[in-house]
Write an enzyme that holds these catalytic residues in place. Structure first.
Site, PDB file in Angstrom:
ATOM      1  N   CYS A  44       0.830  -1.218   0.000  1.00  0.00           N
ATOM      2  CA  CYS A  44       0.000   0.000   0.000  1.00  0.00           C
ATOM      3  C   CYS A  44       0.860   1.261   0.000  1.00  0.00           C
ATOM      4  CB  CYS A  44      -0.902   0.024   1.229  1.00  0.00           C
ATOM      5  SG  CYS A  44      -1.714  -1.531   1.589  1.00  0.00           S
ATOM      6  N   ARG A  94      11.153 -14.304  17.013  1.00  0.00           N
ATOM      7  CA  ARG A  94       9.906 -14.654  17.697  1.00  0.00           C
ATOM      8  C   ARG A  94       9.546 -16.121  17.494  1.00  0.00           C
ATOM      9  NH1 ARG A  94       6.358  -9.745  18.294  1.00  0.00           N
ATOM     10  NH2 ARG A  94       7.857  -8.057  18.188  1.00  0.00           N
TER      11      ARG A  94
HETATM   12  C1  LIG Z   1       0.459  -0.427  -5.095  1.00  0.00           C
HETATM   13  C2  LIG Z   1      -0.511  -1.023  -4.127  1.00  0.00           C
HETATM   14  C3  LIG Z   1      -1.211  -0.193  -3.266  1.00  0.00           C
HETATM   15  C4  LIG Z   1      -2.135  -0.739  -2.373  1.00  0.00           C
HETATM   16  N1  LIG Z   1      -2.813   0.105  -1.533  1.00  0.00           N
HETATM   17  C5  LIG Z   1      -3.718  -0.416  -0.648  1.00  0.00           C
HETATM   18  C6  LIG Z   1      -4.414   0.431   0.253  1.00  0.00           C
HETATM   19  O1  LIG Z   1      -4.226   1.655   0.254  1.00  0.00           O
HETATM   20  N2  LIG Z   1      -5.304  -0.137   1.112  1.00  0.00           N
HETATM   21  C7  LIG Z   1      -5.526  -1.494   1.159  1.00  0.00           C
HETATM   22  O2  LIG Z   1      -6.325  -1.965   1.986  1.00  0.00           O
HETATM   23  N3  LIG Z   1      -4.851  -2.332   0.316  1.00  0.00           N
HETATM   24  C8  LIG Z   1      -3.968  -1.818  -0.579  1.00  0.00           C
HETATM   25  N4  LIG Z   1      -3.271  -2.661  -1.421  1.00  0.00           N
HETATM   26  C9  LIG Z   1      -3.568  -4.109  -1.390  1.00  0.00           C
HETATM   27  C10 LIG Z   1      -2.768  -4.820  -0.308  1.00  0.00           C
HETATM   28  O3  LIG Z   1      -1.400  -4.556  -0.472  1.00  0.00           O
HETATM   29  C11 LIG Z   1      -3.041  -6.297  -0.416  1.00  0.00           C
HETATM   30  O4  LIG Z   1      -4.427  -6.496  -0.283  1.00  0.00           O
HETATM   31  C12 LIG Z   1      -2.319  -7.099   0.663  1.00  0.00           C
HETATM   32  O5  LIG Z   1      -0.944  -6.985   0.518  1.00  0.00           O
HETATM   33  C13 LIG Z   1      -2.734  -8.557   0.578  1.00  0.00           C
HETATM   34  O6  LIG Z   1      -2.008  -9.293   1.482  1.00  0.00           O
HETATM   35  P1  LIG Z   1      -1.797 -10.852   1.271  1.00  0.00           P
HETATM   36  O7  LIG Z   1      -0.936 -11.305   2.397  1.00  0.00           O
HETATM   37  O8  LIG Z   1      -3.096 -11.495   1.044  1.00  0.00           O
HETATM   38  O9  LIG Z   1      -1.061 -10.968  -0.131  1.00  0.00           O
HETATM   39  P2  LIG Z   1       0.343 -10.375  -0.620  1.00  0.00           P
HETATM   40  O10 LIG Z   1       0.646  -9.087   0.043  1.00  0.00           O
HETATM   41  O11 LIG Z   1       0.293 -10.394  -2.116  1.00  0.00           O
HETATM   42  O12 LIG Z   1       1.371 -11.466  -0.110  1.00  0.00           O
HETATM   43  C14 LIG Z   1       1.387 -12.752  -0.641  1.00  0.00           C
HETATM   44  C15 LIG Z   1       2.811 -13.226  -0.539  1.00  0.00           C
HETATM   45  O13 LIG Z   1       2.843 -14.585  -0.894  1.00  0.00           O
HETATM   46  C16 LIG Z   1       4.028 -14.822  -1.624  1.00  0.00           C
HETATM   47  N5  LIG Z   1       3.792 -16.037  -2.404  1.00  0.00           N
HETATM   48  C17 LIG Z   1       2.841 -16.250  -3.343  1.00  0.00           C
HETATM   49  N6  LIG Z   1       2.895 -17.505  -3.801  1.00  0.00           N
HETATM   50  C18 LIG Z   1       3.893 -18.105  -3.119  1.00  0.00           C
HETATM   51  C19 LIG Z   1       4.430 -19.415  -3.148  1.00  0.00           C
HETATM   52  N7  LIG Z   1       3.950 -20.374  -3.961  1.00  0.00           N
HETATM   53  N8  LIG Z   1       5.461 -19.694  -2.323  1.00  0.00           N
HETATM   54  C20 LIG Z   1       5.973 -18.743  -1.499  1.00  0.00           C
HETATM   55  N9  LIG Z   1       5.507 -17.489  -1.443  1.00  0.00           N
HETATM   56  C21 LIG Z   1       4.466 -17.177  -2.236  1.00  0.00           C
HETATM   57  C22 LIG Z   1       4.222 -13.575  -2.448  1.00  0.00           C
HETATM   58  O14 LIG Z   1       5.566 -13.401  -2.819  1.00  0.00           O
HETATM   59  C23 LIG Z   1       3.748 -12.489  -1.496  1.00  0.00           C
HETATM   60  O15 LIG Z   1       4.783 -11.895  -0.759  1.00  0.00           O
HETATM   61  C24 LIG Z   1      -2.339  -2.142  -2.328  1.00  0.00           C
HETATM   62  C25 LIG Z   1      -1.629  -2.975  -3.190  1.00  0.00           C
HETATM   63  C26 LIG Z   1      -0.727  -2.430  -4.084  1.00  0.00           C
HETATM   64  C27 LIG Z   1       0.016  -3.339  -5.002  1.00  0.00           C
END
Ligand SMILES: Cc1cc2nc3c(=O)[nH]c(=O)nc-3n(C[C@H](O)[C@H](O)[C@H](O)COP(=O)(O)OP(=O)(O)OC[C@H]3O[C@@H](n4cnc5c(N)ncnc54)[C@H](O)[C@@H]3O)c2cc1C
Length: 464
Positions: free
Chosen positions: A42, A69
């Site tokens: 974000c 941790r």
């Molecule tokens: C530019 C940008 C701005 C944003 N702004 C906002 C905002 O203002 N407000 C808001 O609420 N949300 C925002 N978001 C969305 C928010 O960042 C995501 O919703 C959030 O990061 C989701 O978290 P997550 O853990 O589900 O997935 P992710 O953050 O995508 O993390 C998933 C992780 O899993 C890893 N991974 C995937 N597959 C594998 C595998 N097979 N083996 C090992 N590792 C793996 C990836 O490398 C990644 O690090 C934004 C996103 C972006 C890109």
């Protein structure tokens, strides 16, 4: 406990489980394929735009801190297969290529979302960037630092597109946003999106609506004479059916889809949007020892009653907490969402919660809409700024269905009042009596959301 994905959902789950169960009770292994864990995507637009000085500021907790941790976080390690009957995960060390199986009693899938990247000619050319990860942000910053030209094209006008347009504008670029939709911000109704378009015009950002990108045009990279065999190609323009737009750098913000490749291969249940389906405790449906959360799952929309894919960090962090509680032996549930989102482009704030007109129609709801113009502070108070609030209420019942707000300082977070009202299932009439704070520096005596609720109440009565 094995966690796949080391960002918001995955590491929140791991941390919460660790809070509830010590290392002697629960061993936690987490796989993360990228160079960063627990980072804030974000914050990338604000890092690129210069508001945030260094990428480290976007990292909530380093891998070393997680390991201290008692979480065995394995970086640059990609999970490549889930063996559900055998309760084990095959993972590959991306540095050495070595693969091994890790057994689990509890599995957490938190693989996030992957950016949509259409297979267009030139899409992989140097100078074309996504902004999904910190590595993407760094690559974009490296490109910007070495650029001679100052023309940027952003493809996509969702919230990431407009936030990146602001970032590039702040860095002194001429910015064109190429948008397939009728107006920027398809998360708003077009009449509210038009306000965003007008404001972007006023900021000097060119927005081209209804333009489908057909290819990325490339040309010789005169800035890299050291490439063996002569100059290489790099991005020069973005071609659409509406014409070509010169570009020294292109940023893609076309949206994301759930990263469920592993889950699909393992035969786990996916919804119509491609996200994993879970129960209220974030367990994958039909599997009591597998949890999933964050951008890789579909969520229940409490207003429409439908499953949706809403990839937001705010949900991912909450999912992680709930998964961690469950996997740690406790109990917690995630009731669903009302679809609240806020963003901004320069000083223009944009917010929505609940349903848009087309979303309400799609589920068979009949409704009235009202739009009010108000101000952020008492009209006589310095810096009172205009604000437009649009409200949808169900016909006959008067139930609040959605609110969209576009305005200046103080506009976006007003949507939270509407999010609470939606969650509570309030009618717009009931909302008019909400005891919201008032003093001239903070709002007019009737808050803009309450003015909209009054007008919506009258509209519901008229509609019968
Ligand atoms: C530019 C940008 C701005 C944003 N702004 C906002 C905002 O203002 N407000 C808001 O609420 N949300 C925002 N978001 C969305 C928010 O960042 C995501 O919703 C959030 O990061 C989701 O978290 P997550 O853990 O589900 O997935 P992710 O953050 O995508 O993390 C998933 C992780 O899993 C890893 N991974 C995937 N597959 C594998 C595998 N097979 N083996 C090992 N590792 C793996 C990836 O490398 C990644 O690090 C934004 C996103 C972006 C890109």
């Amino acid at each position: 406990m094995v966690v796949i994905g080391g960002d918001a959902a995955g590491m929140s789950a791991a941390s919460q489980a660790r809070r509830l169960r010590g290392p002697e009770e629960l061993e936690i292994v987490a796989f993360e394929r990228s160079h960063s864990a627990s980072y804030s995507a974000c914050g990338i637009p604000y890092w690129v735009g210069g508001d945030v000085g260094h990428r480290d500021e976007l990292v909530a907790r380093t891998p070393q801190e997680h390991r201290r941790r008692g979480i065995d976080l394995r970086m640059r390690t990609e999970a490549v297969e889930i063996d559900v009957p055998g309760r084990r995960v095959r993972a590959r060390d991306l540095e050495s290529g070595a693969e091994s199986w890790t057994d689990y009693d509890k599995l957490v899938i938190a693989t996030g979302a992957r950016p949509v990247r259409p297979r267009l000619p030139g899409i992989d050319a140097p100078g074309v960037h996504g902004v999904q990860t910190l590595d993407d942000g760094q690559a974009l910053l490296d490109t910007l630092a070495g650029l001679e030209g100052r023309r940027a094209v952003v493809v996509g006008a969702g919230y990431i597109g407009v936030e990146m347009a602001e970032a590039l504008l702040k860095r002194g670029f001429d910015v064109t946003v190429v948008n397939r939709g009728e107006q920027p911000m398809a998360t708003l109704d077009p009449d509210m999106g038009r306000l965003v378009h007008e404001a972007m015009d006023g900021l000097g950002i060119t927005t081209v609506n209804g333009a489908e990108v057909t290819k990325i045009l490339t040309g010789p990279d005169t800035g890299s004479p050291d490439v063996p065999g002569g100059t290489r190609e790099r991005v020069r323009a973005v071609a659409t059916e509406e014409g070509e737009f010169p570009a020294d750098v292109v940023v893609l913000g076309i949206g994301v889809e759930p990263e469920t490749t592993l889950a699909r291969a393992a035969g786990l249940p996916l919804g119509t949007h491609g996200g994993l389906l879970t129960d209220l405790s974030m367990r994958v449906r039909g599997y009591d020892h597998i949890w999933a959360g964050g951008d890789c799952v579909e969520v229940l929309d409490l207003v429409s009653g439908r499953e949706r894919h809403i990839p937001l960090g705010t949900h991912a962090n909450k999912h992680g907490q709930i998964i961690g509680a469950g996997a740690g032996g406790g109990y917690a549930t995630f009731p669903g969402v009302v679809g609240t989102a806020v963003s901004k482009v320069c000083d223009l704030e944009i917010a929505r919660t609940g349903l848009l007109e087309k979303e309400a129609l799609a589920v068979g709801l009949r409704f009235v809409t009202v739009t009010v113009e108000s101000t952020s502070r008492a009209g006589y108070y310095p810096d009172a700024a205009p604000m437009t609030v649009k409200m949808l209420a169900e016909r006959r019942t008067g139930r609040l269905l959605g609110v969209q707000i576009v305005g200046r300082e103080g506009a976006a977070k007003r949507v939270d009042v509407a999010a609470v009202a939606l969650t509570a299932g309030m009618t717009v009439e009931r909302m008019t009596a909400l005891d919201l704070g008032y003093a001239p520096p903070f709002s007019p005596v009737w808050d803009p959301v309450l003015v909209a609720a009054r007008k919506a109440t009258a509209a519901v009565a008229r509609a019968g």
